[in-house]
Motif scaffolding. Structure first.
Motif, PDB file in Angstrom:
ATOM      1  N   GLN A 374       1.018  -1.026  -0.362  1.00  0.00           N
ATOM      2  CA  GLN A 374       0.117  -0.661  -0.250  1.00  0.00           C
ATOM      3  C   GLN A 374       0.574   1.529   0.211  1.00  0.00           C
ATOM      4  N   ILE A 375       0.270   1.877  -0.704  1.00  0.00           N
ATOM      5  CA  ILE A 375       0.899   3.290  -0.599  1.00  0.00           C
ATOM      6  C   ILE A 375      -0.232   4.771  -0.306  1.00  0.00           C
ATOM      7  N   ILE A 376       0.883   5.464   0.608  1.00  0.00           N
ATOM      8  CA  ILE A 376      -0.341   5.856   1.424  1.00  0.00           C
ATOM      9  C   ILE A 376       0.283   7.670   1.465  1.00  0.00           C
ATOM     10  N   LYS A 377      -0.162   8.574   1.005  1.00  0.00           N
ATOM     11  CA  LYS A 377       0.507   9.648   0.881  1.00  0.00           C
ATOM     12  C   LYS A 377      -0.941  10.897   1.689  1.00  0.00           C
ATOM     13  N   SER A 378       0.032  12.275   1.433  1.00  0.00           N
ATOM     14  CA  SER A 378      -1.109  12.996   2.271  1.00  0.00           C
ATOM     15  C   SER A 378      -0.567  14.718   2.145  1.00  0.00           C
ATOM     16  N   TYR A 379      -1.197  15.453   1.203  1.00  0.00           N
ATOM     17  CA  TYR A 379      -1.235  16.843   0.282  1.00  0.00           C
ATOM     18  C   TYR A 379      -2.058  17.673   1.329  1.00  0.00           C
ATOM     19  N   SER A 395      -5.505  13.253   0.821  1.00  0.00           N
ATOM     20  CA  SER A 395      -4.453  11.982   0.793  1.00  0.00           C
ATOM     21  C   SER A 395      -4.919  10.445  -0.297  1.00  0.00           C
ATOM     22  N   PHE A 396      -4.089   9.801  -0.128  1.00  0.00           N
ATOM     23  CA  PHE A 396      -4.385   8.681  -1.360  1.00  0.00           C
ATOM     24  C   PHE A 396      -3.854   7.576  -0.684  1.00  0.00           C
ATOM     25  N   VAL A 397      -4.636   6.190  -1.042  1.00  0.00           N
ATOM     26  CA  VAL A 397      -4.321   5.691  -0.606  1.00  0.00           C
ATOM     27  C   VAL A 397      -4.295   4.236  -1.811  1.00  0.00           C
ATOM     28  N   LEU A 398      -3.084   3.927  -2.354  1.00  0.00           N
ATOM     29  CA  LEU A 398      -3.219   3.466  -3.657  1.00  0.00           C
ATOM     30  C   LEU A 398      -2.088   1.454  -3.147  1.00  0.00           C
ATOM     31  N   ARG A 399      -2.868   0.036  -4.416  1.00  0.00           N
ATOM     32  CA  ARG A 399      -1.986  -0.861  -4.485  1.00  0.00           C
ATOM     33  C   ARG A 399      -2.115  -0.915  -5.949  1.00  0.00           C
ATOM     34  N   LYS A 406      -4.943  -1.960  -8.383  1.00  0.00           N
ATOM     35  CA  LYS A 406      -5.948  -3.238  -8.166  1.00  0.00           C
ATOM     36  C   LYS A 406      -6.756  -2.227  -6.697  1.00  0.00           C
ATOM     37  N   GLU A 407      -6.496  -1.109  -5.907  1.00  0.00           N
ATOM     38  CA  GLU A 407      -7.287  -0.621  -5.121  1.00  0.00           C
ATOM     39  C   GLU A 407      -6.798   1.000  -4.687  1.00  0.00           C
TER      40      GLU A 407
END
Ligand SMILES: Cc1cc2nc3c(=O)[nH]c(=O)nc-3n(C[C@H](O)[C@H](O)[C@H](O)COP(=O)(O)OP(=O)(O)OC[C@H]3O[C@@H](n4cnc5c(N)ncnc54)[C@H](O)[C@@H]3O)c2cc1C
Ligand code: FES
Ligand code: FES
Length: 481
Positions: A374-379, A395-399, A406-407
């Motif tokens: 999972q990649i999580i980032k906030s701005y 904020s984003f969460v990405l897989r 995928k997510e």
């Protein structure tokens, strides 16, 4: 909490001795701020009132607190602190450091490095630097700038102030305050912090419980009372709107809500855990949370404001909300008879409205540690980097699997009456290749997901553009890595 009769008194250490304020016999009300209290004392006029809302730092004081038997010194904006909540604390102002005949090393450095012109802001700067001076480690320029971000100077310019801080924080000597620390610690230990403080004065009631059990009982008994933790939001109703707040339950000293517990799969924060402590604990584990808290208010605000307060405010621009939604955090809500968990994603139900019932308090926040995929980032987009509220945050969460989405979950602050998920934008990306073309197509869906308002901070159109560009920024950073 057997004795519900008002005791009306608080005790704290000021000028090297225990000071008692008896609200039944004094000119002070329970919502008198620490700033206004100090300004009534002839010997503490260095504490200045600038903005009265936490923005200028002219009112900065240092508070000493015994934490596990050790004195901890931190800087606070005294304009945001209601007087009862300093019970059991050690208050230090610039006058306590030194005077014209005998300057403290911090004051001397400000003088030698030309850190002061008109002088209005100077005591506040001195106190912010002093809090840094009392840390055990030496301070580099970035830590100094972080510590001074909550202090505004209109005429000197920051370079000499930063240089004064750099000099003194890297050449520390034992000062008078350190020499007297044992005596002060004994005084603080002698102040009772078990029995609930209950104040009834000037048509106002103010409760300062010290444990969760008492806090929950009070919440059940007085469902209409205003709950405060750090009071950095609520104090403005007094200092800016002149409101008379009839009843307050102050959680700032509830020790069993002020904690962090770290597990392999999650971190649990007590709702009274201060945002600066949350920031420190997140480093290297919850980096997106760390990043957003680094640009949250100022150090004085983060030293005071608590995680429960930021979530409880349910502000559409509350900075911890989108990022904790991305982490899929859970909130624990407790009453004196019940305990339940709610996903933060479902917690906020409307403009400044939450799932929290009138007999409940937010007591814990559980934040899962993201898995390796999972990649999580906030701005945060704001007009200034430091000490500014968000215009738009994201904020984003990405897989990704083989570069396919995928997510993905996307949360924006500042785009609606409360933090909401960009569902159409997500749909446009799910299952697709994670490339610029697809991301640019998804960016067009932001206008379908949100209908932001225009206000003093920004026009609606600009908000849509900012939100779309934050998605592009996220894509760009993920792709680079
Ligand atoms: C100068 C300044 C800068 C700021 N900068 C930022 C910023 O960058 N980002 C940002 O998001 N905010 C910012 N704020 C707003 C504010 O500081 C934050 O929202 C802060 O986190 C509030 O926390 P607190 O503990 O002080 O809350 P409080 O003022 O004590 O309470 C806020 C709300 O939460 C409720 N509440 C508190 N504790 C609980 C609990 N345990 N259970 C249920 N409800 C509870 C209260 O009833 C109240 O409605 C700023 C404020 C100031 C004055
Ligand atoms: S008076 Fe400006 S921060 Fe307190
Ligand atoms: S010295 Fe004048 S505002 Fe700072």
């Amino acid at each position: 909490m057997d004795n519900m009769n008002p005791n009306n008194k608080i005790s704290f250490v000021l000028d090297g001795k225990i000071t008692i304020v008896d609200f039944s016999k004094s000119e002070y009300s329970p919502t008198t701020t620490l700033l206004h209290y100090l300004r009534t004392l002839p010997e503490h006029k260095s504490v200045k009132e600038g903005c009265g809302e936490g923005d200028c730092g002219a009112c900065t004081i240092v508070m000493g607190d015994l934490v596990d038997g050790k004195m901890q010194y931190r800087a606070y904006d005294s304009c945001l602190i209601f007087l009862p909540s300093i019970h059991g604390k050690y208050i230090i102002t610039s006058e306590n450091l030194g005077n014209a005949d005998n300057l403290h090393p911090v004051q001397q450095a400000m003088y030698e490095f030309d850190g002061s012109q008109c002088g209005f802001c100077t005591p506040g700067f001195v106190m912010s630097i002093y809090a840094l001076y009392k840390q055990e480690h030496e301070s580099d320029r970035s830590e100094i700038k972080n510590a001074l971000a909550g202090n505004l100077c209109r005429c000197t310019g920051y370079r000499p102030i930063v240089e004064a801080a750099e000099h003194v924080c890297n050449n520390k000597t034992e000062d008078e305050i350190s020499k007297n620390e044992n005596d002060i610690s004994e005084m603080l230990s002698s102040i009772d912090k078990n029995e609930l403080i209950s104040i009834h004065a000037n048509e106002q009631r103010y409760f300062l419980p010290f444990n969760k059990k008492d806090a929950l009982k009070l919440r059940r008994m007085y469902p209409d009372a205003i709950v405060v933790t750090g009071s950095t939001d609520i104090a403005l109703r007094v200092t800016k709107n002149n409101e008379l707040l009839p009843m307050i339950i102050d959680l700032s000293q509830v020790h069993d809500l002020n904690f962090v517990e770290e597990y392999e799969e999650k971190i649990i924060f007590g709702s009274n855990f201060k945002l600066e402590d949350v920031r420190q604990s997140s480093k290297g584990k919850l980096d997106a949370l760390y990043d957003i808290l680094t640009v949250f208010g100022s150090l004085q605000i983060r030293n005071r404001a608590a995680l429960g307060g930021n979530l409880g405010s349910a502000s559409p621009i509350g900075d911890s909300i989108p990022v904790l939604m991305a982490y899929d955090a859970e909130i624990v809500l407790e009453s004196s008879v019940n305990r339940r968990s709610v996903k933060l994603r479902d917690f906020i139900t409307g403009y400044r409205q939450t799932e929290c019932k009138s007999d409940e308090l937010i007591t814990e926040v559980h934040v899962p540690i993201p898995n390796d995929n999972q990649i999580i980032k906030s701005y945060k987009n704001s007009k200034r980097k430091d000490l500014d509220i968000s215009t738009v945050s994201a904020s984003f969460v990405l897989r990704l699997t083989e570069n396919k989405v995928k997510e993905i979950a996307i949360f924006y602050g500042g785009m609606a009456a409360w933090t909401q998920r960009a569902k159409n934008t997500e749909q446009k990306l799910i299952g697709k290749e994670w490339n610029r073309e697809n991301v640019e197509n998804a960016m067009k869906m932001i206008a379908e997901d949100y209908n932001p308002i225009s206000d003093a901070r920004s026009g609606a159109k600009a908000r849509n553009i900012m939100a779309a560009n934050l998605l592009l920024k996220f894509w760009s950073e993920v792709s680079e890595n």
